[in-house]
Design a protein around this motif. Structure first.
Motif, PDB file in Angstrom:
ATOM      1  N   SER A 161      -7.789  -3.233  -8.432  1.00 49.78           N
ATOM      2  CA  SER A 161      -8.046  -4.573  -8.142  1.00 49.78           C
ATOM      3  C   SER A 161      -7.418  -4.451  -6.216  1.00 49.78           C
ATOM      4  O   SER A 161      -6.930  -3.014  -6.119  1.00 49.78           O
ATOM      5  CB  SER A 161      -7.295  -5.684  -8.205  1.00 49.78           C
ATOM      6  N   ASP A 162      -8.707  -4.865  -5.338  1.00 48.79           N
ATOM      7  CA  ASP A 162      -7.512  -4.732  -3.761  1.00 48.79           C
ATOM      8  C   ASP A 162      -8.016  -3.713  -3.557  1.00 48.79           C
ATOM      9  O   ASP A 162      -7.610  -3.245  -2.559  1.00 48.79           O
ATOM     10  CB  ASP A 162      -6.688  -5.203  -4.221  1.00 48.79           C
ATOM     11  N   GLY A 163      -9.389  -2.921  -3.711  1.00 48.29           N
ATOM     12  CA  GLY A 163      -9.344  -1.707  -3.711  1.00 48.29           C
ATOM     13  C   GLY A 163      -9.841  -1.525  -1.761  1.00 48.29           C
ATOM     14  O   GLY A 163      -9.796  -0.614  -0.928  1.00 48.29           O
ATOM     15  N   ALA A 164     -10.367  -2.809  -1.953  1.00 46.86           N
ATOM     16  CA  ALA A 164     -10.738  -3.081  -0.290  1.00 46.86           C
ATOM     17  C   ALA A 164     -10.544  -2.461   0.710  1.00 46.86           C
ATOM     18  O   ALA A 164     -10.402  -2.825   2.070  1.00 46.86           O
ATOM     19  CB  ALA A 164     -12.216  -4.656  -0.130  1.00 46.86           C
ATOM     20  N   GLN A 165      -8.953  -2.990   0.163  1.00 44.10           N
ATOM     21  CA  GLN A 165      -7.656  -3.186   1.243  1.00 44.10           C
ATOM     22  C   GLN A 165      -7.159  -1.826   1.366  1.00 44.10           C
ATOM     23  O   GLN A 165      -5.906  -2.302   2.565  1.00 44.10           O
ATOM     24  CB  GLN A 165      -7.109  -4.792   1.446  1.00 44.10           C
ATOM     25  N   SER A 166      -7.201  -0.782   0.287  1.00 43.25           N
ATOM     26  CA  SER A 166      -6.146  -0.503   0.124  1.00 43.25           C
ATOM     27  C   SER A 166      -6.805   1.035   0.864  1.00 43.25           C
ATOM     28  O   SER A 166      -7.801   1.497   1.102  1.00 43.25           O
ATOM     29  CB  SER A 166      -6.170   0.238  -1.450  1.00 43.25           C
ATOM     30  N   LEU A 167      -5.766   1.591   1.793  1.00 44.40           N
ATOM     31  CA  LEU A 167      -5.681   2.998   2.288  1.00 44.40           C
ATOM     32  C   LEU A 167      -5.226   4.104   1.363  1.00 44.40           C
ATOM     33  O   LEU A 167      -5.063   4.207   0.413  1.00 44.40           O
ATOM     34  CB  LEU A 167      -4.485   2.761   3.388  1.00 44.40           C
ATOM     35  N   THR A 168      -6.304   5.041   1.919  1.00 42.76           N
ATOM     36  CA  THR A 168      -6.284   6.239   0.782  1.00 42.76           C
ATOM     37  C   THR A 168      -5.255   6.705   1.299  1.00 42.76           C
ATOM     38  O   THR A 168      -4.031   6.321   2.618  1.00 42.76           O
ATOM     39  CB  THR A 168      -7.084   7.873   1.780  1.00 42.76           C
TER      40      THR A 168
END
Length: 227
Positions: free
Chosen positions: A198-205
């Motif tokens: 979930s929420d991968g699109a808003q996650s920073l590496t």
């Protein structure tokens, strides 16, 4: 565990993870429940970071209290007054998120439900509100930060991850929140955002988060604040 070590090394103060995840669709990933709490407890042990996790149902309070140093109340539960009162009596610090369409007055009054039960350890979180703009997920109301500072004595958290929904916007908006006076930021981090449940699109590496923390220190220093 990997994320816990990454954010700890970069200078984060707490680790937030959702064992229970309120989702718009009932068919989306809803979290791992008590298994998720067990993993958070393990992450706490290996990293030493305090844990923030969300409580959706008062029936889950006891297992959450066993793990959480701070209990999050999500945007959809901001006006769940029975849950707020229960958390006021529980005595654990609370991170209260602003509802998707709530005014600042409504947010402060929701906090009062916790405060009136004797729990003064409450943080208010601006996480973006629903407006007519469709170019990004929500509108992160940065003006809410200084206004809430005038309205209340409570610490203010800004959440540029949920507020924008787009990883490429998180850094810039997060820096702006620091300049606006936010006491803390909530930043989503994932070792491989493309594989996040979930929420991968808003996650920073991890690399981008480390870079952001360096930028955040510079902005904080420029406006005379510590980080």
């Amino acid at each position: 565990m990997e994320t816990a070590h990454v954010v700890q090394d970069a200078g984060a103060n707490m680790l937030r993870g959702g064992a229970y995840k309120p989702r718009t669709s009932p068919y989306s990933f809803q979290g791992l429940g008590e298994e998720g709490l067990r993993l958070l407890a393990e992450a706490k042990e290996v990293s030493g970071l305090p844990i923030v996790t969300e409580l959706m149902d008062a029936r889950d309070l006891e297992p959450v209290l066993e793990v959480a140093d701070v209990i999050q109340v999500g945007a959809r539960n901001m006006q769940n007054y029975g849950l707020l009162s229960e958390l006021g009596r529980a005595g654990r610090p609370v991170l209260l998120k602003r509802g998707l369409s709530s005014t600042l007055e409504e947010l402060v009054m929701a906090a009062e439900y916790i405060l009136k039960e004797g729990n003064e350890a409450v943080m208010l979180c601006e996480r973006g509100i629903r407006t007519f703009e469709s170019a990004y997920r929500f509108t992160l109301d940065l003006m809410a930060v200084p206004v809430l500072k005038q309205m209340t004595h409570l610490p203010i958290v800004a959440d540029p991850s949920h507020g924008t929904g787009m990883s490429q916007l998180v850094g810039r908006v997060g820096l702006a929140a620091i300049a606006a006076g936010a006491d803390s930021l909530m930043i989503e981090v994932h070792p491989n955002p493309a594989r996040a449940w979930s929420d991968g699109a808003q996650s920073l590496t991890p690399e981008r988060f480390q870079q952001f923390m360096c930028e955040a220190r510079l902005v904080a220093q420029a406006v005379g604040r510590d980080i």
